[in-house]
Scaffold this active site. Structure first.
Site, mmCIF file in Angstrom:
data_model
loop_
_atom_site.group_PDB
_atom_site.id
_atom_site.type_symbol
_atom_site.label_atom_id
_atom_site.label_comp_id
_atom_site.label_asym_id
_atom_site.label_seq_id
_atom_site.Cartn_x
_atom_site.Cartn_y
_atom_site.Cartn_z
ATOM 1 N N TYR A 217 0.848 -1.202 0.000
ATOM 2 C CA TYR A 217 0.000 0.000 0.000
ATOM 3 C C TYR A 217 0.878 1.243 0.000
ATOM 4 O O TYR A 217 2.056 1.184 0.380
ATOM 5 C CB TYR A 217 -0.963 0.022 1.195
ATOM 6 C CG TYR A 217 -0.369 -0.330 2.542
ATOM 7 C CD1 TYR A 217 0.352 0.595 3.285
ATOM 8 C CD2 TYR A 217 -0.541 -1.603 3.079
ATOM 9 C CE1 TYR A 217 0.881 0.268 4.521
ATOM 10 C CE2 TYR A 217 -0.006 -1.950 4.315
ATOM 11 C CZ TYR A 217 0.697 -1.015 5.033
ATOM 12 O OH TYR A 217 1.228 -1.338 6.257
ATOM 13 N N ASP A 294 2.718 -4.643 22.454
ATOM 14 C CA ASP A 294 3.403 -5.901 22.140
ATOM 15 C C ASP A 294 4.016 -6.553 23.377
ATOM 16 O O ASP A 294 4.151 -7.770 23.428
ATOM 17 C CB ASP A 294 4.524 -5.652 21.115
ATOM 18 C CG ASP A 294 3.991 -5.498 19.696
ATOM 19 O OD1 ASP A 294 2.760 -5.604 19.501
ATOM 20 O OD2 ASP A 294 4.807 -5.268 18.787
HETATM 21 C C1 LIG Z 1 12.040 0.175 15.292
HETATM 22 C C2 LIG Z 1 10.684 -0.456 15.077
HETATM 23 C C3 LIG Z 1 10.139 -0.507 13.792
HETATM 24 C C4 LIG Z 1 8.880 -1.099 13.588
HETATM 25 N N1 LIG Z 1 8.335 -1.089 12.341
HETATM 26 C C5 LIG Z 1 7.101 -1.604 12.125
HETATM 27 C C6 LIG Z 1 6.493 -1.530 10.855
HETATM 28 O O1 LIG Z 1 7.044 -0.987 9.932
HETATM 29 N N2 LIG Z 1 5.263 -2.093 10.682
HETATM 30 C C7 LIG Z 1 4.607 -2.701 11.715
HETATM 31 O O2 LIG Z 1 3.505 -3.206 11.511
HETATM 32 N N3 LIG Z 1 5.163 -2.770 12.932
HETATM 33 C C8 LIG Z 1 6.384 -2.237 13.170
HETATM 34 N N4 LIG Z 1 6.930 -2.288 14.414
HETATM 35 C C9 LIG Z 1 6.161 -2.921 15.475
HETATM 36 C C10 LIG Z 1 4.990 -2.045 15.867
HETATM 37 O O3 LIG Z 1 5.425 -0.732 16.159
HETATM 38 C C11 LIG Z 1 4.332 -2.673 17.061
HETATM 39 O O4 LIG Z 1 3.896 -3.980 16.746
HETATM 40 C C12 LIG Z 1 3.078 -1.940 17.490
HETATM 41 O O5 LIG Z 1 3.086 -0.598 17.147
HETATM 42 C C13 LIG Z 1 2.917 -2.057 19.003
HETATM 43 O O6 LIG Z 1 3.773 -1.093 19.549
HETATM 44 P P1 LIG Z 1 4.341 -1.065 21.000
HETATM 45 O O7 LIG Z 1 4.126 0.305 21.495
HETATM 46 O O8 LIG Z 1 3.847 -2.190 21.822
HETATM 47 O O9 LIG Z 1 5.904 -1.306 20.794
HETATM 48 P P2 LIG Z 1 6.922 -0.650 19.778
HETATM 49 O O10 LIG Z 1 6.275 0.341 18.896
HETATM 50 O O11 LIG Z 1 7.672 -1.778 19.196
HETATM 51 O O12 LIG Z 1 7.892 0.197 20.751
HETATM 52 C C14 LIG Z 1 8.685 -0.351 21.779
HETATM 53 C C15 LIG Z 1 9.710 0.701 22.178
HETATM 54 O O13 LIG Z 1 10.367 0.301 23.393
HETATM 55 C C16 LIG Z 1 11.744 0.585 23.294
HETATM 56 N N5 LIG Z 1 12.452 -0.270 24.278
HETATM 57 C C17 LIG Z 1 12.695 -1.586 24.200
HETATM 58 N N6 LIG Z 1 13.279 -2.029 25.322
HETATM 59 C C18 LIG Z 1 13.410 -0.953 26.151
HETATM 60 C C19 LIG Z 1 13.932 -0.784 27.483
HETATM 61 N N7 LIG Z 1 14.444 -1.800 28.209
HETATM 62 N N8 LIG Z 1 13.896 0.460 28.038
HETATM 63 C C20 LIG Z 1 13.387 1.517 27.336
HETATM 64 N N9 LIG Z 1 12.891 1.402 26.073
HETATM 65 C C21 LIG Z 1 12.885 0.176 25.490
HETATM 66 C C22 LIG Z 1 12.064 0.295 21.840
HETATM 67 O O14 LIG Z 1 13.254 0.905 21.400
HETATM 68 C C23 LIG Z 1 10.814 0.884 21.147
HETATM 69 O O15 LIG Z 1 10.953 2.248 20.853
HETATM 70 C C24 LIG Z 1 8.173 -1.696 14.683
HETATM 71 C C25 LIG Z 1 8.723 -1.628 15.961
HETATM 72 C C26 LIG Z 1 9.979 -0.998 16.184
HETATM 73 C C27 LIG Z 1 10.545 -0.915 17.591
#
Ligand SMILES: Cc1cc2nc3c(=O)[nH]c(=O)nc-3n(C[C@H](O)[C@H](O)[C@H](O)COP(=O)(O)OP(=O)(O)OC[C@H]3O[C@@H](n4cnc5c(N)ncnc54)[C@H](O)[C@@H]3O)c2cc1C
Length: 395
Positions: A217, A294
């Site tokens: 997309y 996640d």
């Molecule tokens: C770099 C990156 C790129 C991604 N790209 C895509 C994509 O293109 N398409 C898609 O569908 N999904 C992608 N994902 C996954 C997607 O963002 C998640 O599945 C979804 O948005 C759920 O997000 P979340 O907030 O649970 O975690 P995430 O958005 O994964 O964020 C987790 C954050 O926690 C930080 N972190 C990890 N461990 C620690 C720690 N010990 N202390 C402090 N901070 C920490 C990481 O650096 C990250 O910034 C990506 C994730 C990351 C981290």
């Protein structure tokens, strides 16, 4: 003075939670291990359920500017190239659910959230700071932090692990089972829209085939094109940025329709990610420490709801912490109670899609017949329970 709330992870869920908390006058510190937040990643989907939350946070205008609202999802046969079904989105989805269905670059979504967080005095963002460990008692959580230069400590009213699929808060601090590799790998590429044949530039496509599917997309207000090939592959690494071999990808899709092979031949550079998932049923909360997104319920991306569920979690978390202002442990328990069934239903949907999308032979023929027999609107209506969700105040 009341201790601040701490969130580990300035990803999609962590930043959304911080903004939602700050809007309820709760000071919050977000710790992010990355030294800077570059626009990494590729495309993701913001379905109407998640958009309602982001709209309530005042983010509608920048999101509409940076995202694309596809007219439909075209479902195609990976083998023959034949159209199977077309699920209407665009105005149909917006009228049905009261919010648009958008596709966006993850970097653009994170930038919108970062800008909003940066403009909010109650949010402190500490980059290059990793949560290493934490202990809690009846009064507070004591955090053990690690920066590039040194260690540090902090005292928090509660700690939210929004630190993604390889969560330290989950594994090390709560001692829970980590996400396991699913045996599926995502090959991802983003390329300038000019490099894409005209007829595909605005199309959101889903190609189904044996043991693999392909999704594409436009993103970045239509200036870039996102392609993802999802395959059964025995490979594992905790990173978002492993370069992938375009020739291996070409070989993997050699028996597929010419049109999809042409699309897969466009990008010069591919990254590959090992996809992980968790089993439903584990707790997300212990006392004043809880998980979000996640870290709580990593799922295969086959329902396109990883970001959506973390955004819904963020809204519920902020609301429960507001409702139980002086009792974070009670708030977190109420948050898990509210969210777990729904998130795990989506997790199971993603697993079911893994089976259905990747069928071969007569079973695939049967699947295609069923999809063709249903109208696109009926295919959409089957997901009303998912896309039709709204945060309580907007219901
Ligand atoms: C770099 C990156 C790129 C991604 N790209 C895509 C994509 O293109 N398409 C898609 O569908 N999904 C992608 N994902 C996954 C997607 O963002 C998640 O599945 C979804 O948005 C759920 O997000 P979340 O907030 O649970 O975690 P995430 O958005 O994964 O964020 C987790 C954050 O926690 C930080 N972190 C990890 N461990 C620690 C720690 N010990 N202390 C402090 N901070 C920490 C990481 O650096 C990250 O910034 C990506 C994730 C990351 C981290």
């Amino acid at each position: 003075m009341r201790d601040p709330l701490y969130i580990a992870g300035a990803g999609i869920g962590g930043l959304t939670a911080a903004i939602a908390l700050a809007r309820r006058s709760r000071p919050v510190t977000v710790l992010e291990r990355a030294p800077s937040l570059e626009p990494v990643g590729s495309g993701l989907q913001i379905s109407p359920n998640a958009f309602h939350v982001l709209r309530d946070l005042g983010l509608e205008e920048p999101l509409r500017r940076l995202a694309v609202a596809p007219e439909a999802i075209k479902i195609l046969s990976g083998r023959s190239g034949a159209a199977i079904a077309e699920v209407p989105l665009g105005r149909t989805a917006e009228a049905r659910y009261g919010a648009p269905y958008l596709v966006i670059h993850r970097g653009d979504l994170q930038r919108v959230l970062l800008d909003a967080a940066g403009a909010t005095p109650d949010i402190t963002l500490r980059l290059g700071t990793r949560v290493r460990d934490a202990q809690q008692d009846d009064d507070a959580v004591r955090l053990d932090l690690e920066t590039d230069e040194a260690g540090d400590h902090a005292r928090a009213a509660a700690l939210i692990g929004a630190d993604g699929v390889w969560s330290t808060v989950r594994r090390r601090i709560l001692g829970l089972r980590q996400a396991v590799f699913s045996g599926r790998t995502a090959y991802r590429a983003v390329l300038p829209i000019d490099a894409v044949p005209q007829r595909w530039r605005t199309v959101t496509g889903l190609w189904l085939g044996p043991d693999a599917h392909v999704v594409h997309y436009p993103v970045s207000a239509g200036r870039q094109f996102n392609i993802v090939a999802l395959v059964k592959e025995d490979w594992d690494a905790e990173t978002w940025s492993t370069p992938a071999d375009p020739q291996a990808l070409k070989a993997r899709f050699s028996g597929w329709a010419a049109e999809v092979r042409e699309l897969l031949a466009l990008p010069q550079d591919w990254l590959k990610w090992a996809l992980c998932g968790m089993d439903p049923g584990t707790t997300w909360v212990h006392g004043r420490i809880g998980l979000l997104g996640d870290a709580a319920h990593a799922m295969l991306p086959f329902a396109a709801q990883g970001a959506g569920m973390s955004i819904e979690d963020a809204e519920a978390l902020a609301r429960q912490l507001e409702a139980h202002r002086d009792d974070p442990a009670r708030a977190l328990a109420a948050y898990q109670h509210e969210r777990q069934d729904r998130a795990e239903r989506v997790l199971r949907l993603a697993r079911a899609n893994d089976r259905v999308y990747h069928l071969a032979g007569p079973l695939a023929v049967g699947r295609d017949m069923v999809m063709r027999a249903l109208s696109g609107e009926r295919l959409l209506a089957r997901l009303d329970w998912l896309y039709g969700w709204r945060p309580p105040q907007a219901r």
